[in-house]
Design an enzyme around this catalytic site. Structure first.
Site, PDB file in Angstrom:
ATOM      1  N   GLU A 179       1.154  -1.236  -0.226  1.00  0.00           N
ATOM      2  CA  GLU A 179       0.256  -0.069  -0.138  1.00  0.00           C
ATOM      3  C   GLU A 179       0.455   1.032   0.008  1.00  0.00           C
ATOM      4  OE1 GLU A 179      -0.710  -2.803   1.913  1.00  0.00           O
ATOM      5  OE2 GLU A 179      -2.709  -2.891   1.352  1.00  0.00           O
ATOM      6  N   HIS A 224     -11.836  -4.655   8.992  1.00  0.00           N
ATOM      7  CA  HIS A 224     -11.628  -4.460   6.773  1.00  0.00           C
ATOM      8  C   HIS A 224     -13.351  -3.465   7.846  1.00  0.00           C
ATOM      9  CE1 HIS A 224      -9.275  -7.479   6.230  1.00  0.00           C
ATOM     10  NE2 HIS A 224      -9.095  -7.022   5.337  1.00  0.00           N
TER      11      HIS A 224
HETATM   12  C1  TPP Z   1      -2.122  -4.878   3.935  1.00  0.00           C
HETATM   13  C2  TPP Z   1      -3.584  -5.001   3.237  1.00  0.00           C
HETATM   14  N1  TPP Z   1      -4.117  -5.312   1.872  1.00  0.00           N
HETATM   15  C3  TPP Z   1      -4.856  -6.179   1.735  1.00  0.00           C
HETATM   16  C4  TPP Z   1      -5.932  -6.412   2.276  1.00  0.00           C
HETATM   17  C5  TPP Z   1      -6.884  -7.247   1.027  1.00  0.00           C
HETATM   18  N2  TPP Z   1      -6.438  -9.439   1.554  1.00  0.00           N
HETATM   19  C6  TPP Z   1      -6.865  -9.665   1.942  1.00  0.00           C
HETATM   20  S1  TPP Z   1      -5.379 -11.172   1.414  1.00  0.00           S
HETATM   21  C7  TPP Z   1      -4.977 -10.846   0.298  1.00  0.00           C
HETATM   22  C8  TPP Z   1      -3.948 -11.801  -0.235  1.00  0.00           C
HETATM   23  C9  TPP Z   1      -2.828 -12.707   0.685  1.00  0.00           C
HETATM   24  O1  TPP Z   1      -2.147 -12.951  -0.121  1.00  0.00           O
HETATM   25  P1  TPP Z   1      -0.804 -14.452   0.494  1.00  0.00           P
HETATM   26  O2  TPP Z   1      -0.093 -13.223   1.983  1.00  0.00           O
HETATM   27  O3  TPP Z   1      -0.173 -14.777   0.068  1.00  0.00           O
HETATM   28  O4  TPP Z   1      -2.178 -15.352   1.292  1.00  0.00           O
HETATM   29  P2  TPP Z   1      -2.939 -16.208   1.340  1.00  0.00           P
HETATM   30  O5  TPP Z   1      -4.177 -15.340   1.349  1.00  0.00           O
HETATM   31  O6  TPP Z   1      -2.348 -16.704  -0.194  1.00  0.00           O
HETATM   32  O7  TPP Z   1      -2.776 -17.038   2.138  1.00  0.00           O
HETATM   33  C10 TPP Z   1      -5.159  -9.246   0.470  1.00  0.00           C
HETATM   34  C11 TPP Z   1      -4.284  -8.904  -0.540  1.00  0.00           C
HETATM   35  C12 TPP Z   1      -4.948  -7.305   2.939  1.00  0.00           C
HETATM   36  N3  TPP Z   1      -6.290  -7.052   4.395  1.00  0.00           N
HETATM   37  N4  TPP Z   1      -4.642  -5.761   4.026  1.00  0.00           N
END
Ligand code: TPP
Ligand code: MG
Lengths: 319, 330
Positions: free
Chosen positions: B63, B132
C-alpha cells in the site's frame, strides 16, 4: 530423522483435525451460520503442523487472515476456536475477533492479523522480548507470498537479523495472493532468495510434506534457541479452495490445481505411515473417527453457546 | 430522454471509463483490480480488457508503494487513480498520503501539482471485524492539502469521481461497501458535480439532519418514520467534507433551528465533531436546542453480529435523536 512413532501419529492427527475442521467451517458457512468471510487453511496443513511440532507451549506464533490451522496446530481448543468463528461469547475473543482474528495467549498464539504483513514486525518484537527476558523461547511468524511484498517484511526481517532474534519467518507460499500469481508481483522464483539481503539463512521446502517442514523448522529452532538469529523458511504449498468462501478461483489453471491436489499433504503422510509400518488402515480409521467426534463436539459447543450481549461491544477498549 | 438506473458500482465504473477514454494520462493501480479479480468490489471489472494492463495495473500488496508511486507519477504528468482495497489499509500508506501527497504543492512553493485520486471503501455492517470495517474519513479532513469526497448515491458517485479525476489536488475518494449495489438514476452523458456543494436530499422544516455516505440512506428512512409522527425533517448531504459547504448546512439550520449530525465514524474527533463545532461557532444563534450527534461509539469494530449492530448508527437511533432535541426546544 529420529521422529518417534507417537510424534508422527500426532502430526497426522493434527493435520487431519485441521482439514476436517475447515470442511466443517465451509459447511456451516454454506448454511449461513458463519458471519462475515472465511479463508480456509485446507491444503496447507503440513506447514502449520510441521512448524508447531517443534514448538513448546511457551513458544509464540503470529498468524494471518488464514489462521484456523495455525491455532489448531499450536494447540488451541477446537470448541473455543469454532465459537469465535461463529461470533459467540464463549469464543477465544468473546466474539470480538471472528475468523480473521483468533488468538489464544495462554498457548503463545499471539493473534491473527488481517492486515497482510502486519504480523511480521510483531513477531520480531516477540523475539526481542524473548532476548531481553533471556529465555530460550522462539517466535514463529506465518505469512503469505503476498505478504512478503509488504514493507513490513523488509523492516521486520532485517531488524530480527541485525539483533539476532529468535524468530522463524515462515512464508506459506501458496502461489497466489487473492487472484495474483506470484510471478506477476516478484521477479525472484523463491521468496527464500530474499534471505540473502538480510544476511540470514533461507531455506525452501515442500510445504505439502510435513516431515520436510518439520526438519527445516527443527534446524531453525536450534539456531534461534542458540542465539544465532532468525531463519527464513519458505514452504511451497497450495490452497485447496478459493481465497475466501465465495472465490471460485477460476484464475488457477486446471492442470495446476490437479497437480497440487495430487500432492495432498494428508494423503502423503497417510501413505508414509502405512508404508513405514507405523500404522494399519484400521488404526487410521480409528483416528479419523476420534478427530471427527472432537469436531462434532466443538460444533455443538459453538452452536449451543450464546451470542454476546450488545453492550459488551463497549467493553475491552482499554485495559 | 430515459435516464438509466444503475448501481453505485456501475456509476463509478462509468466515470472511470469516460475519463480514461478522454485523457490518456489517467491510469489505475491497485491490488487485484485487473482481469483476474476485477477489484475486491468489482468496480474495475472489464477495464483491463478495454485499456490494457499498462493502464489498469495490478500491484503487489504494497500500500505504501502504491500511493508513493501514484504521487511520483502525479507530479510528473500522469493522473493516477489508486485503489486501496479497504479503507482501513490507508493506514499503511499514511505517510505517502498525509506527508507527501498532501504537502507537495505547498511545501515546494506551488511548483508541483498532485492530481491523484485515492479510491477506497469504508464502512461496517458486513461482519468483517476490526481491520476491514472502519470509517476513517475524518483522518483525511485533518490534513490540509487533501480533498475528501464521499458520495451517497450513484448519481453523486459518478459526478464527484469525474471531478476528483480532473482535480489538480489529491483527493481521498471514500466509497461505502453497502452502497455498491444501491441503484439510482445516472445519465449516460458527461457531467460533473463540483466539490464543496452539499445537496438537500429531502426538504423539511422542523429538524436538519446532516449525514454522509450510507448514513444518508438511514437518515432518509428515519425522516419517513418521523414524518408519520408529524416531524418534518430536512436531510443535507455535504458530499465533500473538504471543501465543506457550510452555507447550505447553516441555511438549513436557520430554517429548522434543530440539528442532528449523523456519521458512521467514531464520535471523538470525527466528522460529527467538526460539523458541530462549525455550527456552534457560526450559527449557534439559530439553534433552538443543543446539537445532537449520532456517531459510532469510540470502539474498534467488533466481529459478532449483535455487537457490530450495537455500535453502527441505525435509523432507530436517528429517530430517537431527532425526538430528543424536538423535546428540548420547540
Ligand atoms: C495490507 C493489506 N492489503 C490487502 C489486504 C486484502 N487481502 C487480504 S488477504 C490478501 C492476499 C494475501 O495473500 P498472501 O499473503 O499470499 O496470503 P494467502 O491469502 O495466499 O494465504 C489480500 C490482498 C489486506 N487484508 N491487508
Ligand atoms: Mg498466498
Amino acid at each position: 530423522m529420529d521422529l518417534s512413532k507417537e510424534k508422527k501419529i500426532a502430526m497426522y492427527q493434527d493435520m487431519l483435525k485441521i482439514r476436517l475442521f475447515e470442511e466443517k467451517v465451509f459447511e456451516l458457512y454454506g448454511q449461513n451460520i458463519v458471519p462475515g468471510t472465511i479463508h480456509l487453511y485446507a491444503g496447507e496443513e503440513a506447514v502449520a503442523v510441521g512448524v508447531c511440532t517443534n514448538l513448546r507451549k511457551e513458544d509464540y506464533i503470529v498468524s494471518t487472515h488464514r489462521g484456523h490451522g495455525h491455532c489448531i496446530a499450536k494447540g488451541a481448543r477446537l470448541d473455543k476456536t469454532m465459537a469465535e468463528i461463529l461470533g459467540k461469547k464463549t469464543g477465544y475473543c468473546k466474539g470480538k475477533g471472528g475468523s480473521m482474528h483468533i488468538a489464544d495467549f495462554s498457548i503463545g498464539m499471539l493473534g491473527a492479523t488481517a492486515v497482510v504483513g502486519a504480523g511480521i514486525p510483531i513477531a520480531t518484537g516477540a523475539g526481542l522480548s524473548i532476548k531481553l527476558r533471556g529465555t530460550d523461547q522462539v517466535a514463529a511468524c506465518f505469512f503469505g507470498d503476498g505478504a512478503s511484498n509488504q514493507g513490513t517484511f523488509h523492516e521486520g526481517v532485517n531488524m530480527a537479523a541485525i539483533w539476532k532474534l529468535p524468530v522463524l519467518f515462515i512464508c506459506e507460499n501458496n502461489l497466489y495472493a487473492m487472484g495474483t500469481h506470484q510471478r506477476r508481483v516478484m521477479l525472484v522464483k523463491h521468496v527464500m532468495e530474499r534471505a540473502v539481503a538480510y544476511g540470514i539463512p533461507g531455506v525452501c521446502v515442500d510445504g505439502n510434506n510435513v516431515l520436510e517442514v518439520y526438519e527445516a523448522t527443527l534446524e531453525a529452532c536450534k539456531r534461534a534457541r542458540n542465539g544465532d538469529g532468525p531463519t527464513l523458511i519458505e514452504c511451497k504449498t497450495y490452497r485447496r479452495k478459493g481465497h475466501s468462501r465465495w472465490d471460485p478461483a477460476t484464475y488457477r489453471p486446471k492442470g495446476e490445481v490437479d497437480e497440487w491436489l495430487n500432492k495432498d499433504p494428508i494423503q502423503r503422510m497417510k501413505k508414509h505411515l502405512i508404508v513405514d509400518g507405523v500404522f494399519s488402515e484400521s488404526k487410521l480409521i480409528e483416528i479419523e473417527e476420534e478427530v471427527m467426534n472432537s469436531i462434532e463436539e466443538a460444533v455443538k459447543f459453538a452452536l449451543d453457546s450464546p451470542f454476546p450481549q450488545p453492550e459488551e461491544a463497549l467493553e475491552d477498549v482499554y485495559a | 430522454m430515459n435516464i438509466p438506473k444503475i448501481t453505485y458500482r456501475d456509476a463509478l465504473r462509468q466515470a472511470l471509463i469516460e475519463e480514461m477514454r478522454q485523457d490518456p494520462t489517467v491510469f489505475l493501480l491497485g491490488e487485484d483490480i485487473g482481469r483476474y479479480w476485477n477489484g475486491a468490489f468489482k468496480v474495475t471489472a472489464g477495464l483491463a480488457e478495454e485499456f490494457g494492463e499498462d493502464r489498469v495495473r495490478d500491484t503487489p500488496i504494497s500500500e505504501s508503494a502504491i500511493i508513493g508511486a501514484a504521487v511520483g507519477a502525479a507530479i510528473t504528468g500522469m493522473r493516477p487513480i489508486a485503489e486501496i482495497m479497504f479503507g482501513d489499509l490507508t493506514a499503511l500508506a499514511m505517510d505517502q498520503i498525509a506527508n507527501q501527497a498532501a504537502k507537495i504543492h505547498y511545501m515546494f512553493g506551488g511548483q508541483a501539482k498532485v492530481p491523484l485520486v485515492i479510491r477506497t471503501p469504508f464502512g461496517g455492517g458486513v461482519n468483517i471485524a476490526a481491520h476491514h470495517s472502519q470509517s476513517l474519513e475524518a483522518w483525511f479532513m485533518h490534513v490540509p492539502g487533501l480533498h475528501v469526497a464521499l458520495p451517497s448515491t450513484p448519481y453523486d458517485a459518478k459526478g464527484l469521481l469525474k471531478t476528483a479525476i480532473r482535480s489538480d489536488n489529491p483527493v481521498v475518494f471514500c466509497e461505502h461497501k453497502l452502497l455498491y449495489s444501491l441503484e439510482g438514476l445516472v445519465p449516460e452523458e458527461d457531467y460533473t458535480i463540483p466539490f464543496g456543494v452539499a445537496e438537500v436530499k429531502r426538504e423539511g422544516s422542523d429538524v436538519t439532519i446532516v449525514a454522509t455516505m450510507f448514513m444518508v440512506n438511514k437518515s432518509l428512512q428515519a425522516a419517513e418514520i418521523l414524518e408519520k409522527d408529524g416531524i418534518s425533517v430536512e436531510v443535507v448531504d455535504p458530499r465533500t467534507l473538504v471543501p465543506l459547504d457550510k452555507t447550505t448546512i447553516i441555511d438549513s439550520v436557520k430554517k429548522t433551528g434543530h440539528l442532528v449530525i449523523v456519521s458512521e465514524d467514531c464520535k471523538t474527533g470525527g466528522v460529527t465533531a467538526e460539523i458541530a463545532a462549525i455550527i456552534a461557532e457560526e450559527a449557534i444563534d439559530y439553534l433552538d436546542a443543543p446539537i445532537k450527534r449520532v456517531a459510532k461509539p469510540d470502539t474498534p469494530i467488533p466481529f459478532s453480529p449483535p455487537l457490530e449492530k450495537e455500535i453502527i448508527p441505525d435509523k432507530e437511533r436517528i429517530v430517537d435523536a431527532v425526538k430528543q432535541i424536538r423535546k428540548r426546544g420547540s
